[in-house]
Design a protein around this motif. Structure first.
Motif, short mmCIF file in Angstrom:
data_model
loop_
_atom_site.label_atom_id
_atom_site.label_comp_id
_atom_site.label_asym_id
_atom_site.label_seq_id
_atom_site.Cartn_x
_atom_site.Cartn_y
_atom_site.Cartn_z
N UNK A 192 37.88 34.45 44.75
CA UNK A 192 38.66 34.30 45.71
C UNK A 192 39.26 35.26 46.91
N UNK A 193 38.71 34.62 47.89
CA UNK A 193 38.76 35.17 49.31
C UNK A 193 40.06 34.90 49.95
N UNK A 194 40.94 36.18 50.09
CA UNK A 194 41.79 36.28 50.43
C UNK A 194 42.35 36.50 52.13
N UNK A 195 41.15 37.67 52.28
CA UNK A 195 41.03 38.91 53.87
C UNK A 195 39.73 39.06 54.68
N UNK A 196 40.01 39.20 55.55
CA UNK A 196 39.27 39.56 57.18
C UNK A 196 38.04 40.63 56.96
N UNK A 197 39.14 41.29 56.50
CA UNK A 197 38.95 42.96 57.39
C UNK A 197 39.51 44.18 56.19
N UNK A 198 38.84 44.95 56.72
CA UNK A 198 39.05 46.03 55.45
C UNK A 198 39.31 47.38 56.66
N UNK B 121 31.01 29.34 51.20
CA UNK B 121 32.66 29.02 50.52
C UNK B 121 33.13 27.91 50.69
N UNK C 167 32.48 40.76 50.11
CA UNK C 167 31.50 40.18 50.33
C UNK C 167 30.24 41.02 50.69
N UNK D 286 34.64 41.62 56.93
CA UNK D 286 33.79 41.19 56.17
C UNK D 286 35.34 40.41 55.13
N UNK D 287 34.23 39.70 54.49
CA UNK D 287 35.25 38.82 53.18
C UNK D 287 35.83 39.76 52.21
N UNK D 288 36.74 39.88 51.69
CA UNK D 288 37.79 40.22 50.87
C UNK D 288 37.89 39.38 49.93
N UNK E 151 42.51 47.01 51.63
CA UNK E 151 42.28 45.70 52.66
C UNK E 151 43.36 45.80 53.78
#
Lengths: 493, 493
Positions: A91-97, A69, B120, B89-91, A108
């Protein structure tokens, strides 16, 4: 198998796509633009990697690994770099579902938004130069010669297996130097390493050259390249090596104390080749029967197919085959013995032709009687019967594999030479590009304006200004303005 | 260099972090939770990769490559899998940036939103099984034995270099089989491959076992593992091999025609080790002077340091050193000759101790006179003077490297044995976990409830139910309920 392959001469594009899939090289994945590299295709890539890695190490480089990244703000630090890469990136904008409200899936989680978006690396100059800032203080820390094997992502809209995919595998070298000349020498050295690899291992002849300003890497002062010619008359850029000047050193404030005690910005290079080379390898040599692989990159160099009825006959042929296999393996030759009873010899012959195995040995009961084998070359599709009393089979096969390697290269070189034409007027240029293709060697006035106009009119681009360009006064084929030497145009992948 | 290293006995955690950085193994990157693996660290990882890859190929596996991205909906297809991986997770939500309105940078282009978000990969079961659906039709397509070397991302909140990072490098094997037993055999085989690698190459003894239901991989029927003991008495899971049953085959509808003509779901396994092994390697052997590397994974096995005044002395020592180097290299031993005049011998000694080079040879003018060398072992920090008239130096060094490999393993094994204790009451368990650490072998009633309660009370988890667990009637240390054998508890990384 191969009977289903479309003819190369009839539909080159369809032929290529089908060949890649049927020879088990790669296929499209469920993820748009991303490919799956299948085991057979990957084993060719592994051979490429191993040889390139050896050549990088022999020229003093070591491998390292940098993050996937890149913080969004890093991309903007070098002005032309961001222009080149921001338009097509993941583009990664979030880190969790989290579980969706209807309980049927995941969504998301809006509470898990990143403060700063991350870009999946399209290339790693920015994150690497931000690291080099901490690694480089003095001339004693230079040169820094690092390479990385990695995956990168560029959000291409029109993709083709190996040639242009959203995700691809590559290596990217990133070096830092104390002087401009040393950095230029490194850039040229790596272009030469790529050219040597293409010619000696891939059996693909290449033209070494420099890109025009228009085709330069975003952030480079100069881009060196190797350009190859495919069998449909289109060019393919097979590797690039960039002289970065002090651009990234300035963008990331990488200075060093010189021997003389001054403080100066570091000089940089970067260079890369990718799984695109697989596309070049396939398109440069293959035919209507399938892949043609140069022996040095073939995962299987020799296949032995027994022709038999019943277990007893198979046993006797296998005994003989095992002797041959042992001798070949002792020479470092990769041999596969296919004695499956689920497929007929004819099916196997077609299968190994499709997969480009350079040499096929067939052995039947009559061969046993006569102490012979049948040897078939994939590249020429010719056969010969060898009497094992007359030759040392291991030395014979070894020499033949070398001959095949050379012969495949020579064929590609002859084709490339036939497909390289001087164009001396605009009419001639238009006619050649439309009706013959290949490289057109022509005069150009050196302006981006003319270059773009030629592209617009003919879809041909300047592939490179050849390194060995000879000084020759002339007039630009389009504008008629003065030119100091010919450059190479072509339609390209 | 090493004099600055914190003492292992005083602050294990700080000692580890500093060692990783100062020995040039890895460092934190500008991207939260992601590391940069530096050239020296990466060269150890390359040695691990090469050996593991060889072992995978010897057991019939081939490499392939699958996409970095996983469509969000794929994660949900296996119910427990999504529970395990969606939380961190990276979204990827967008595919383009654009210039910001103030012209000072780039922003996410709201018009470039993906229809379906991409994750990812945290692991690739879903995207691989969706591909296997097309690759598998009949029992003839089985077993399918594929491995992938790749990067993966899990959005960990608390990260530590090598041990727990948001992005890490690993290999993931994914195999498909026609029968349950064959899949179980594969799972066990790969656990054994990992154990052999850990013990013979990393010199780290491991316990083979099965995870409790609570610690199982999300989507597996059974998780086999290897567990190692670190020098601070904490356990480290060094590799896992999962029997997936038919879970992913059902989730992605992967059926095959059996030999008997029926249609059945395929049986699966997956197995992986990662750059976490680097952490295990470092923590298992190193000391206050720095890294201790087993010779089989050391990028430099022998360093030669000349001790000299002036060029003339250096030349004479170098002549002798070159003879030794040639002999050692002929045996396949990796030798580095450090004759830099920018650093003093003492500095170099400390530097190579920090970097864990197994053997150091020093040669001064008196050694030249006497035809001797000084040989220093990194693992024991002992020195001996060798008279080159008395020994064949290449055979001597080769044997010594083997002895060091064995000795490092034996030391780790003795430590592990000392740190493995039977606990027969709850008081004893609490006391041991608090005051001694290590593995506690204790009875457990087999319920997740008790397991979680023990974790809550002591931070100890069940590392595994050892493969060689012997039947022994007993009572659970916490609940007092019946147990059929001891399991291994520990606090763990």
């Amino acid at each position: 198998m191969s009977k289903g392959l479309p003819k190369r001469s009839e539909d080159y594009s369809l032929w290529y796509n089908e060949l890649v899939k049927r020879a088990d090289l790669a296929e499209n994945s469920p993820v748009r633009g991303c490919m799956v590299i299948k085991p057979y295709g990957y084993s060719i890539w592994e051979k490429m990697q191993a040889q390139l890695d050896k050549m990088f190490k022999e020229t003093g480089h070591t491998n390292a690994y940098f993050p996937l990244f890149i913080p969004k703000s890093y991309l903007s630090k070098e002005a032309s770099h961001v222009e080149g890469f921001a338009k097509e990136c993941a583009v990664v904008t979030h880190y969790r579902l989290k579980n969706s409200e209807d309980g049927k899936g995941v969504v998301v989680d809006p509470d898990a938004k990143l403060e700063e978006e991350l870009i999946v690396r399209p290339t790693s100059e920015t994150v690497i130069w931000s690291t080099y800032k901490n690694w480089i203080q003095s001339y004693r820390d230079l040169p820094l010669l690092v390479n990385q094997w990695a995956n990168v992502v560029r959000w291409e809209m029109r993709t083709r297996l190996f040639l242009r995919t959203a995700e691809f595998l590559w290596q990217e070298g990133h070096t830092a130097h104390a002087s401009k000349q040393e950095a230029i020498d490194e850039t040229v050295q790596m272009m030469n390493v790529y050219a040597e690899f293409a010619e000696k291992y891939m059996a693909v002849p290449v033209i070494k050259g420099v890109k025009s300003a228009n085709e330069r890497f975003a952030g480079a002062e100069d881009t060196y390249c190797i350009e190859a010619m495919m069998q449909d008359g289109k060019a393919l850029q097979a590797g690039t090596s960039h002289f970065l000047g002090q651009n990234f050193a300035k963008a990331f404030d990488v200075k060093f104390a010189t021997k003389e005690g001054a403080l100066d910005y570091v000089w940089g290079t970067s260079w890369g080749v990718s799984t695109r080379l697989m596309g070049a390898l396939i398109m440069a040599h293959s035919d209507d029967n399938g892949l043609v692989l140069p022996p040095k990159l073939a995962p299987i160099q020799v296949v032995i197919v027994p022709i038999y009825k019943g277990d007893d006959e198979l046993d006797r042929i296998s005994d003989k085959a095992k002797e041959i296999i042992a001798k070949l393996r002792a020479k470092g030759i990769t041999v596969h013995y296919d004695h499956r009873d689920t497929h007929k010899p004819g099916w196997k012959f077609a299968e190994y032709e499709l997969k480009g195995v350079p040499l096929r040995i067939a052995m039947g009961p009559r061969d046993l009687e006569n102490n012979t084998i049948e040897l078939a070359r994939r590249d020429t599709l010719t056969k010969e019967t060898i009497n094992l009393n007359d030759v040392e089979i291991d030395a014979y096969v070894e020499a033949l594999l070398e001959k095949i390697q050379e012969s495949i290269y020579q064929k590609a070189l002859n084709f490339r030479n036939e497909m390289t034409t001087e164009a001396n007027s605009w009419e001639e240029f238009e006619d050649l590009i439309e009706n013959k293709g290949g490289f057109l060697s022509a005069h150009w006035d050196g302006t981006t304006e003319t270059e773009e106009k030629i592209k617009e009119l003919t879809k041909a681009t300047i592939r490179c200004i050849p390194i060995d360009q000879k000084a020759e006064e002339g007039k630009c084929i389009l504008s008629g303005k003065p030119s100091k030497g010919r450059v190479l145009f072509a339609r390209a992948y």
